[in-house]
Scaffold this motif. Sequence first.
Motif, PDB file in Angstrom:
ATOM      1  N   ASP A 182       0.832  -1.207   0.000  1.00  0.00           N
ATOM      2  CA  ASP A 182       0.000   0.000   0.000  1.00  0.00           C
ATOM      3  C   ASP A 182       0.867   1.257   0.000  1.00  0.00           C
ATOM      4  O   ASP A 182       0.553   2.243  -0.681  1.00  0.00           O
ATOM      5  N   GLU A 183       1.965   1.227   0.775  1.00  0.00           N
ATOM      6  CA  GLU A 183       2.859   2.388   0.805  1.00  0.00           C
ATOM      7  C   GLU A 183       3.489   2.619  -0.562  1.00  0.00           C
ATOM      8  O   GLU A 183       3.645   3.760  -1.011  1.00  0.00           O
ATOM      9  N   PHE A 184       3.866   1.528  -1.215  1.00  0.00           N
ATOM     10  CA  PHE A 184       4.498   1.649  -2.521  1.00  0.00           C
ATOM     11  C   PHE A 184       3.515   2.228  -3.543  1.00  0.00           C
ATOM     12  O   PHE A 184       3.903   3.037  -4.398  1.00  0.00           O
ATOM     13  N   LYS A 185       2.233   1.807  -3.457  1.00  0.00           N
ATOM     14  CA  LYS A 185       1.217   2.335  -4.368  1.00  0.00           C
ATOM     15  C   LYS A 185       0.940   3.805  -4.087  1.00  0.00           C
ATOM     16  O   LYS A 185       0.709   4.594  -4.992  1.00  0.00           O
ATOM     17  N   GLN A 186       1.005   4.151  -2.792  1.00  0.00           N
ATOM     18  CA  GLN A 186       0.673   5.518  -2.399  1.00  0.00           C
ATOM     19  C   GLN A 186       1.789   6.494  -2.754  1.00  0.00           C
ATOM     20  O   GLN A 186       1.527   7.663  -3.057  1.00  0.00           O
ATOM     21  N   TYR A 187       3.045   6.011  -2.728  1.00  0.00           N
ATOM     22  CA  TYR A 187       4.188   6.894  -2.996  1.00  0.00           C
ATOM     23  C   TYR A 187       4.970   6.349  -4.197  1.00  0.00           C
ATOM     24  O   TYR A 187       5.871   5.517  -4.050  1.00  0.00           O
ATOM     25  N   PRO A 188       4.654   6.811  -5.395  1.00  0.00           N
ATOM     26  CA  PRO A 188       5.310   6.300  -6.606  1.00  0.00           C
ATOM     27  C   PRO A 188       6.830   6.501  -6.618  1.00  0.00           C
ATOM     28  O   PRO A 188       7.534   5.769  -7.307  1.00  0.00           O
ATOM     29  N   ASN A 189       7.309   7.499  -5.894  1.00  0.00           N
ATOM     30  CA  ASN A 189       8.754   7.780  -5.888  1.00  0.00           C
ATOM     31  C   ASN A 189       9.503   7.026  -4.796  1.00  0.00           C
ATOM     32  O   ASN A 189      10.677   7.309  -4.526  1.00  0.00           O
ATOM     33  N   LEU A 190       8.826   6.063  -4.184  1.00  0.00           N
ATOM     34  CA  LEU A 190       9.440   5.346  -3.063  1.00  0.00           C
ATOM     35  C   LEU A 190      10.712   4.606  -3.490  1.00  0.00           C
ATOM     36  O   LEU A 190      11.691   4.548  -2.738  1.00  0.00           O
ATOM     37  N   ALA A 196      17.581   6.375 -11.372  1.00  0.00           N
ATOM     38  CA  ALA A 196      17.053   7.387 -12.292  1.00  0.00           C
ATOM     39  C   ALA A 196      17.195   6.919 -13.736  1.00  0.00           C
ATOM     40  O   ALA A 196      16.264   7.050 -14.548  1.00  0.00           O
ATOM     41  N   ASN A 197      18.343   6.353 -14.071  1.00  0.00           N
ATOM     42  CA  ASN A 197      18.565   5.828 -15.424  1.00  0.00           C
ATOM     43  C   ASN A 197      17.634   4.653 -15.711  1.00  0.00           C
ATOM     44  O   ASN A 197      17.147   4.491 -16.836  1.00  0.00           O
ATOM     45  N   LEU A 198      17.388   3.841 -14.673  1.00  0.00           N
ATOM     46  CA  LEU A 198      16.481   2.699 -14.808  1.00  0.00           C
ATOM     47  C   LEU A 198      15.094   3.175 -15.216  1.00  0.00           C
ATOM     48  O   LEU A 198      14.470   2.622 -16.133  1.00  0.00           O
ATOM     49  N   MET A 199      14.597   4.199 -14.538  1.00  0.00           N
ATOM     50  CA  MET A 199      13.255   4.695 -14.829  1.00  0.00           C
ATOM     51  C   MET A 199      13.189   5.320 -16.224  1.00  0.00           C
ATOM     52  O   MET A 199      12.216   5.129 -16.955  1.00  0.00           O
ATOM     53  N   ARG A 235      11.338   4.497 -21.853  1.00  0.00           N
ATOM     54  CA  ARG A 235      11.772   4.570 -23.241  1.00  0.00           C
ATOM     55  C   ARG A 235      11.573   3.234 -23.960  1.00  0.00           C
ATOM     56  O   ARG A 235      11.102   3.191 -25.090  1.00  0.00           O
ATOM     57  N   ASN A 236      11.942   2.134 -23.268  1.00  0.00           N
ATOM     58  CA  ASN A 236      11.957   0.820 -23.919  1.00  0.00           C
ATOM     59  C   ASN A 236      10.869  -0.139 -23.440  1.00  0.00           C
ATOM     60  O   ASN A 236      10.656  -1.182 -24.047  1.00  0.00           O
ATOM     61  N   GLY A 237      10.252   0.184 -22.314  1.00  0.00           N
ATOM     62  CA  GLY A 237       9.183  -0.681 -21.812  1.00  0.00           C
ATOM     63  C   GLY A 237       9.648  -1.753 -20.856  1.00  0.00           C
ATOM     64  O   GLY A 237       8.832  -2.368 -20.163  1.00  0.00           O
ATOM     65  N   ASN A 238      10.956  -2.008 -20.791  1.00  0.00           N
ATOM     66  CA  ASN A 238      11.469  -2.980 -19.824  1.00  0.00           C
ATOM     67  C   ASN A 238      12.928  -2.651 -19.534  1.00  0.00           C
ATOM     68  O   ASN A 238      13.631  -2.068 -20.359  1.00  0.00           O
ATOM     69  N   VAL A 239      13.355  -3.060 -18.355  1.00  0.00           N
ATOM     70  CA  VAL A 239      14.720  -2.743 -17.929  1.00  0.00           C
ATOM     71  C   VAL A 239      15.118  -3.676 -16.796  1.00  0.00           C
ATOM     72  O   VAL A 239      14.265  -4.157 -16.038  1.00  0.00           O
ATOM     73  N   THR A 240      16.417  -3.933 -16.703  1.00  0.00           N
ATOM     74  CA  THR A 240      16.980  -4.715 -15.607  1.00  0.00           C
ATOM     75  C   THR A 240      18.178  -3.966 -15.049  1.00  0.00           C
ATOM     76  O   THR A 240      19.011  -3.466 -15.818  1.00  0.00           O
ATOM     77  N   ALA A 241      18.274  -3.884 -13.731  1.00  0.00           N
ATOM     78  CA  ALA A 241      19.403  -3.170 -13.121  1.00  0.00           C
ATOM     79  C   ALA A 241      19.692  -3.736 -11.739  1.00  0.00           C
ATOM     80  O   ALA A 241      18.820  -4.338 -11.101  1.00  0.00           O
ATOM     81  N   GLU A 242      20.921  -3.557 -11.305  1.00  0.00           N
ATOM     82  CA  GLU A 242      21.332  -3.931  -9.950  1.00  0.00           C
ATOM     83  C   GLU A 242      21.700  -2.664  -9.196  1.00  0.00           C
ATOM     84  O   GLU A 242      22.472  -1.838  -9.700  1.00  0.00           O
TER      85      GLU A 242
END
Length: 335
Positions: A16-24, A38-41, A46-53
């Motif tokens: 619920d917290e994650f849904k309430q705060y999109p920038n969490l 930031a680059n991930l988002m 841009r591409n519709g999917n991404v993977t990052a560590e």
Amino acid sequence: EDLNNSFERIYGHSADEFKQYPNLRMDMAHPEDKQIVANLMDELYRNGNVTAEYRIVRPDGKVTWLNDRVSIIYDENRIPIMMGGIAKDITVQKELQLKLQGIISAKDIVLSIIAHDLRSPFNSFIGFTEILANENNTITDEVRLTYINLLHDSAVSTYKLLENLLEWSRLHLSNYEIQKEDICLKFVIDDCISLYKATAEKKKITVINQISNETNVYVDVNSINTIIRNLLNNALKYTPEDGRITFSSMQKQNVVEISIQDTGLGIKPEMLNKLFNIGENTSTLGTKMEKGTGIGLVLCKELLDKNGGALQVETELGKGSTFTLRLTNKSVEFK
């Protein structure tokens, strides 16, 4: 976002917290990894999917490594209608990976030192012994004695390098055990001074131990012996004839500051930031052309870190240097 029950276990926040705060996700990102998120988002939109560590900092302060795979589902008009993803806690794998990288790096450094700093003394050693073997009947006793002294100095220098190299390798390549105990600092320093008595007398350097019998430190005995030996050896190497080296201490609550002050050459300002970096070659010849090991100060710093202590240096060209150790005198960690 459709978030499963494991989300709270990983992130420390409810769905619920994650849904309430999109920038969490961005808010939780480790300060050093915020640009990655930031680059991930940006790539996600841009591409519709991404993977990052990257790392997050949970509400309880725990730092967790994540492998985050996120996708956006669009309708026929390229309007996002759903976002989903899988976040996996990879903290254990990352810690093992970083440890392995450290071991590989340490191995490379050890091999580099063996290839260069250990091979060079042996080359000169072989050269002098060949002269003594092939020209023994033609050289004078004075020249022979000179070669013997050079061989002795080379052997001592190489032994010190090997000793430090083995100790540093143990720190990085094995589970180095620290066993702290309350010890009398004066006795440790007196023992180290006695080991270098001949060197000090040869250069007419006065070594003074002003530390009292009542000064105790809480430290690993082997560590403090190695640290004092290396710092004293350094001071003797860079202090000219008729110089002075003084050991003193000052207590501030539970912290003992141990100073080793010399009247030596001092250290160039541009070298100060490199002294404790194993990747830098900061070794220079002493006042009698003595060779250094190149890793002595690095070893001192890392041993002090292992013992919860600290090391700092103050220096002035032409006037000398003061190395100050900070250790506790009780079973509490120095911060």
